[in-house]
Design an enzyme around this catalytic site. Structure first.
Site, PDB file in Angstrom:
ATOM      1  N   ASP A 140       0.844  -1.179   0.000  1.00  0.00           N
ATOM      2  CA  ASP A 140       0.000   0.000   0.000  1.00  0.00           C
ATOM      3  C   ASP A 140       0.886   1.238   0.000  1.00  0.00           C
ATOM      4  OD1 ASP A 140      -2.464   1.404   0.225  1.00  0.00           O
ATOM      5  OD2 ASP A 140      -1.966   1.838   2.301  1.00  0.00           O
ATOM      6  N   SER A 141       0.266   2.371  -0.258  1.00  0.00           N
ATOM      7  CA  SER A 141       0.995   3.634  -0.222  1.00  0.00           C
ATOM      8  C   SER A 141       1.355   4.018   1.215  1.00  0.00           C
ATOM      9  CB  SER A 141       0.131   4.724  -0.837  1.00  0.00           C
ATOM     10  OG  SER A 141      -1.121   4.748  -0.186  1.00  0.00           O
ATOM     11  N   GLY A 153      -2.758   9.143  -3.759  1.00  0.00           N
ATOM     12  CA  GLY A 153      -4.017   9.416  -4.470  1.00  0.00           C
ATOM     13  C   GLY A 153      -4.122  10.784  -5.098  1.00  0.00           C
ATOM     14  N   CYS A 180      -3.679  -1.114  -2.302  1.00  0.00           N
ATOM     15  CA  CYS A 180      -3.934   0.301  -2.587  1.00  0.00           C
ATOM     16  C   CYS A 180      -4.746   0.447  -3.876  1.00  0.00           C
ATOM     17  CB  CYS A 180      -2.584   0.996  -2.745  1.00  0.00           C
ATOM     18  SG  CYS A 180      -2.716   2.727  -3.183  1.00  0.00           S
ATOM     19  N   ASN A 181      -5.931   1.019  -3.744  1.00  0.00           N
ATOM     20  CA  ASN A 181      -6.794   1.212  -4.915  1.00  0.00           C
ATOM     21  C   ASN A 181      -6.137   2.119  -5.946  1.00  0.00           C
ATOM     22  OD1 ASN A 181      -9.949   0.361  -4.265  1.00  0.00           O
ATOM     23  ND2 ASN A 181      -8.698   0.678  -2.453  1.00  0.00           N
ATOM     24  N   THR A 182      -5.412   3.117  -5.456  1.00  0.00           N
ATOM     25  CA  THR A 182      -4.786   4.078  -6.373  1.00  0.00           C
ATOM     26  C   THR A 182      -3.745   3.370  -7.242  1.00  0.00           C
ATOM     27  OG1 THR A 182      -5.183   5.851  -4.789  1.00  0.00           O
ATOM     28  CG2 THR A 182      -3.465   6.230  -6.432  1.00  0.00           C
ATOM     29  N   GLU A 203      -6.879   8.961   8.978  1.00  0.00           N
ATOM     30  CA  GLU A 203      -5.562   8.882   9.646  1.00  0.00           C
ATOM     31  C   GLU A 203      -5.608   9.596  10.999  1.00  0.00           C
ATOM     32  OE1 GLU A 203      -2.068   8.438   7.941  1.00  0.00           O
ATOM     33  OE2 GLU A 203      -2.985   7.187   6.391  1.00  0.00           O
ATOM     34  N   CYS A 246     -11.224   2.746  -1.688  1.00  0.00           N
ATOM     35  CA  CYS A 246      -9.985   3.256  -1.099  1.00  0.00           C
ATOM     36  C   CYS A 246      -9.744   2.499   0.200  1.00  0.00           C
ATOM     37  CB  CYS A 246     -10.136   4.755  -0.812  1.00  0.00           C
ATOM     38  SG  CYS A 246      -8.742   5.462   0.097  1.00  0.00           S
ATOM     39  N   THR A 247      -8.472   2.208   0.451  1.00  0.00           N
ATOM     40  CA  THR A 247      -8.113   1.433   1.639  1.00  0.00           C
ATOM     41  C   THR A 247      -8.669   2.001   2.944  1.00  0.00           C
ATOM     42  OG1 THR A 247      -6.100   2.741   1.599  1.00  0.00           O
ATOM     43  CG2 THR A 247      -5.951   0.476   0.791  1.00  0.00           C
ATOM     44  N   HIS A 248      -8.774   3.331   3.003  1.00  0.00           N
ATOM     45  CA  HIS A 248      -9.143   3.971   4.269  1.00  0.00           C
ATOM     46  C   HIS A 248     -10.653   3.948   4.556  1.00  0.00           C
ATOM     47  CE1 HIS A 248      -5.091   5.384   3.877  1.00  0.00           C
ATOM     48  NE2 HIS A 248      -5.165   6.120   4.966  1.00  0.00           N
TER      49      HIS A 248
HETATM   50  N1  DGL Z   1      -4.080   3.654  -0.361  1.00  0.00           N
HETATM   51  C1  DGL Z   1      -4.753   4.689  -1.098  1.00  0.00           C
HETATM   52  C2  DGL Z   1      -5.932   4.080  -1.865  1.00  0.00           C
HETATM   53  O1  DGL Z   1      -6.443   3.035  -1.524  1.00  0.00           O
HETATM   54  C3  DGL Z   1      -5.215   5.817  -0.198  1.00  0.00           C
HETATM   55  C4  DGL Z   1      -4.087   6.629   0.393  1.00  0.00           C
HETATM   56  C5  DGL Z   1      -3.287   7.373  -0.662  1.00  0.00           C
HETATM   57  O2  DGL Z   1      -3.808   8.300  -1.302  1.00  0.00           O
HETATM   58  O3  DGL Z   1      -2.128   7.021  -0.827  1.00  0.00           O
HETATM   59  O4  DGL Z   1      -6.355   4.645  -2.832  1.00  0.00           O
END
Ligand code: DGL
Length: 265
Positions: A10-11, A43, A73-75, A152, A184-186
């Site tokens: 993930d990011s 993102g 990470c979706n991004t 966060e 998105c992960t969050h």
């Molecule tokens: N992990 C990113 C996602 O799922 C969200 C956090 C980011 O922007 O890096 O898109």
């Protein structure tokens, strides 16, 4: 081969929602997690930059001898999947297809909302993935960049988050979607608040749960499941401020977190 870890990346910290789902669904599997805490968020960055970072992380995890890569990470899944697949010698799973499949299976009206980071929404990756499965689907997408920092901050049930969410979700509510993909992960951490704003009848698709189900199916199909009865090893590699990762990671994971390694790419 079967004892080798699953690499999840993930990011930053958000992919821990996927790790949590994997730990619950596949309790025997060893996991190595990579969170690029020095460079998060991805993102709001350009496609070129996200690809460059994704390539570095893939090479790092391949060297650590993983048996499967999961792009939490979706991004990165939205804009860097070809780069990741090119560099990986092992199967690659990613969250977008997993969530698209679940959204199509659960939506009755085929009016589906998708929320995610600006990079994810601009890539149209969700719309493409959903249309491949269901031609009649109508997708309403909305970028929600402020959700990442509020999560966060731990503001899962906070008036400020509620205000932001009402603003972002206005359009998808007006379009009368019956399913909303949390792309998105969050966002799974905001599930109760988002459900309250969308209404109880709207189905929320959690990419973390969808991902764990698909990973379990792949390991079974390929005969790659860990058969050792030993307690699994979990290792968390981060690129900056491990103590912050630990603090927030425990919130994401819902349990104590140890074995955090600071790494340089
Ligand atoms: N992990 C990113 C996602 O799922 C969200 C956090 C980011 O922007 O890096 O898109």
């Amino acid at each position: 081969m079967n004892n080798r870890p699953i690499g999840v990346f993930d990011s930053g910290i958000g992919g821990m929602t996927v790790v949590r789902a994997l730990m619950e669904r596949l309790p025997l599997e060893n996991i190595i997690y990579f969170g690029d805490t020095a460079r998060v968020p991805y993102g709001i960055k350009s496609v070129e930059t996200i690809n460059q970072y994704a390539a570095q992380i893939t090479s790092f995890l391949v060297k650590r001898n993983v048996k499967l890569l999961i792009v939490a990470c979706n991004t990165m899944a939205a804009v860097a999947l070809p780069t990741i697949k090119k560099l990986s010698k092992v199967p690659v799973l990613e969250v977008i297809e997993a969530s698209a499949r679940q959204a199509v299976a659960e939506s009755r009206s085929k009016a589906i909302g998708v929320i995610g980071t600006p990079a994810t929404i601009n890539s149209n990756a969700y719309a493409r993935a959903i249309h491949l499965l269901e031609k009649e689907a109508i997708i309403y997408s909305q970028a929600c960049p402020l959700f990442v920092p509020v999560v966060e901050e731990g503001w899962f049930d906070h008036e400020a988050t509620r205000l932001i969410a009402r603003e972002y979700l206005k359009t998808v509510i007006a379009e009368k979607v019956d399913t909303l993909v949390l792309g998105c992960t969050h966002y799974p951490l905001l599930k109760p608040l988002l459900q309250e704003i969308m209404g109880p009848q709207i189905r929320l698709i959690d990419s973390a749960e969808a991902m764990a189900g698909i990973a379990a199916a792949l390991l079974k199909k390929e005969g790659l499941g860990n058969t050792s009865r030993q307690k699994p090893d979990y290792l968390f590699c981060v690129t900056d401020v491990p103590h912050r990762f630990q603090m927030i990671g425990e919130r994401f994971l819902g349990r104590a977190l140890s074995n955090i390694e600071l790494v340089r790419l």
